[in-house]
Design a protein around this motif. Structure first.
Motif, PDB file in Angstrom:
ATOM      1  N   THR A 156     -13.307 -50.963 -34.093  1.00 34.55           N
ATOM      2  CA  THR A 156     -12.406 -49.975 -34.683  1.00 34.55           C
ATOM      3  C   THR A 156     -13.160 -48.567 -35.441  1.00 34.55           C
ATOM      4  O   THR A 156     -12.829 -48.476 -36.570  1.00 34.55           O
ATOM      5  CB  THR A 156     -11.560 -50.758 -35.698  1.00 34.55           C
ATOM      6  N   TYR A 192      -6.488 -53.737 -32.490  1.00 37.36           N
ATOM      7  CA  TYR A 192      -7.041 -53.103 -31.279  1.00 37.36           C
ATOM      8  C   TYR A 192      -7.213 -51.666 -31.006  1.00 37.36           C
ATOM      9  O   TYR A 192      -8.133 -51.272 -30.507  1.00 37.36           O
ATOM     10  CB  TYR A 192      -6.256 -53.942 -29.838  1.00 37.36           C
ATOM     11  N   ILE A 239      -2.578 -58.104 -33.991  1.00 38.07           N
ATOM     12  CA  ILE A 239      -3.635 -58.036 -33.084  1.00 38.07           C
ATOM     13  C   ILE A 239      -3.546 -56.269 -32.625  1.00 38.07           C
ATOM     14  O   ILE A 239      -4.652 -56.043 -32.297  1.00 38.07           O
ATOM     15  CB  ILE A 239      -3.511 -58.917 -31.968  1.00 38.07           C
ATOM     16  N   HIS A 240      -2.333 -55.868 -32.365  1.00 41.44           N
ATOM     17  CA  HIS A 240      -2.136 -54.400 -31.977  1.00 41.44           C
ATOM     18  C   HIS A 240      -2.779 -53.631 -32.991  1.00 41.44           C
ATOM     19  O   HIS A 240      -3.617 -52.671 -32.562  1.00 41.44           O
ATOM     20  CB  HIS A 240      -0.730 -54.281 -31.682  1.00 41.44           C
ATOM     21  N   PHE A 249     -13.452 -56.020 -32.587  1.00 43.04           N
ATOM     22  CA  PHE A 249     -12.501 -54.773 -32.092  1.00 43.04           C
ATOM     23  C   PHE A 249     -13.098 -53.423 -31.763  1.00 43.04           C
ATOM     24  O   PHE A 249     -12.421 -52.606 -31.238  1.00 43.04           O
ATOM     25  CB  PHE A 249     -11.119 -54.938 -33.018  1.00 43.04           C
ATOM     26  N   ASN A 276      -6.796 -50.212 -21.291  1.00 45.47           N
ATOM     27  CA  ASN A 276      -6.754 -50.352 -22.631  1.00 45.47           C
ATOM     28  C   ASN A 276      -5.152 -50.226 -22.871  1.00 45.47           C
ATOM     29  O   ASN A 276      -4.778 -50.939 -23.991  1.00 45.47           O
ATOM     30  CB  ASN A 276      -7.512 -49.100 -23.593  1.00 45.47           C
ATOM     31  N   ASP A 299      -3.028 -53.376 -24.845  1.00 49.39           N
ATOM     32  CA  ASP A 299      -2.356 -52.956 -25.913  1.00 49.39           C
ATOM     33  C   ASP A 299      -0.785 -53.308 -25.787  1.00 49.39           C
ATOM     34  O   ASP A 299      -0.292 -53.758 -26.801  1.00 49.39           O
ATOM     35  CB  ASP A 299      -2.488 -51.587 -26.272  1.00 49.39           C
ATOM     36  N   ALA A 325      -5.920 -49.367 -29.296  1.00 49.65           N
ATOM     37  CA  ALA A 325      -6.150 -48.488 -27.934  1.00 49.65           C
ATOM     38  C   ALA A 325      -6.309 -47.076 -27.822  1.00 49.65           C
ATOM     39  O   ALA A 325      -6.949 -46.514 -27.191  1.00 49.65           O
ATOM     40  CB  ALA A 325      -4.880 -48.764 -26.760  1.00 49.65           C
ATOM     41  N   ARG A 385      -9.701 -46.141 -29.085  1.00 48.70           N
ATOM     42  CA  ARG A 385     -10.534 -46.683 -28.123  1.00 48.70           C
ATOM     43  C   ARG A 385     -10.565 -45.376 -26.979  1.00 48.70           C
ATOM     44  O   ARG A 385     -11.624 -44.950 -26.635  1.00 48.70           O
ATOM     45  CB  ARG A 385     -10.203 -47.931 -27.409  1.00 48.70           C
ATOM     46  N   THR A 429     -13.818 -57.452 -38.065  1.00 53.21           N
ATOM     47  CA  THR A 429     -12.904 -56.861 -37.062  1.00 53.21           C
ATOM     48  C   THR A 429     -13.630 -55.689 -36.440  1.00 53.21           C
ATOM     49  O   THR A 429     -13.486 -55.448 -35.113  1.00 53.21           O
ATOM     50  CB  THR A 429     -11.501 -56.534 -37.901  1.00 53.21           C
TER      51      THR A 429
END
Length: 183
Positions: free
Chosen positions: A24, A152, A148-149, A22, A131, A135, A154, A157, A18
């Motif tokens: 993270t 991700y 998935i949220h 992604f 982003n 999201d 956002a 990020r 992940t």
């Protein structure tokens, strides 16, 4: 014993895959480099330092954005398969309006970032809003979208985008001699 090994393998596999997919990275904490560990164990974390060369306002804005992103994406203190969960994950569970509330809170993070000296450059603002749009779109899909949220992140990020931009700004101020040391 087998279940413990399976659990350990799953955590490591999911965490590495992940983070690769992604990205993270934690906006609020950083892993302590190997040469600075001392007696601490490998993987220990510390708060990210404010980059040198920033104005007082930019430093305060960066700290605020990092804190908001951390609260929304990772702050609840429990981890699922090596992935931090924050308030956005809980808010998304509200049927119908959860995605809209989460999008509004994420927009507040971007607006806080826009308070830096001179505001955000257009390319950075566009990247942050992209982003958020991704999201929000992901958050509209029931169940799978929520998962998935969470991956991700956002807000994290966007905090990292701001951090990287302000590092470059601070570095250029130092190189040009425009840096005023703050205490």
């Amino acid at each position: 014993m087998a279940s413990m090994l399976g659990k350990m393998f799953t955590r490591r596999f999911l965490r590495s895959s992940t983070s690769r997919v992604f990205g993270t990275e934690d906006p609020y904490y950083e892993e302590i480099p190997q040469d600075e560990l001392g007696r601490k164990k490998k993987g220990s974390k510390r708060r990210r330092q404010v980059p040198p060369g920033l104005s007082q306002n930019d430093a305060m804005v960066l700290t605020e954005v990092r804190q908001r992103a951390y609260r929304l994406d990772m702050s609840l203190g429990f981890w699922c398969c090596g992935i931090g969960i924050g308030w956005n994950a809980i808010i998304l569970l509200i049927p119908g309006i959860g995605a809209a509330i989460a999008a509004y809170l994420s927009y507040c993070v971007v607006q806080a970032a826009n308070k830096i000296d001179g505001g955000l450059p257009n390319w950075l603002y566009t990247q942050m809003m992209t982003n958020l749009a991704i999201d929000f779109g992901i958050g509209l899909v029931p169940l799978l979208g929520d998962v998935i949220h969470i991956l991700y992140k956002a807000n994290s990020r966007n905090a990292l985008l701001l951090d990287n931009y302000l590092r470059e700004v601070g570095q250029s101020k130092i190189e040009n001699g425009n840096f005023v040391h703050r205490s």
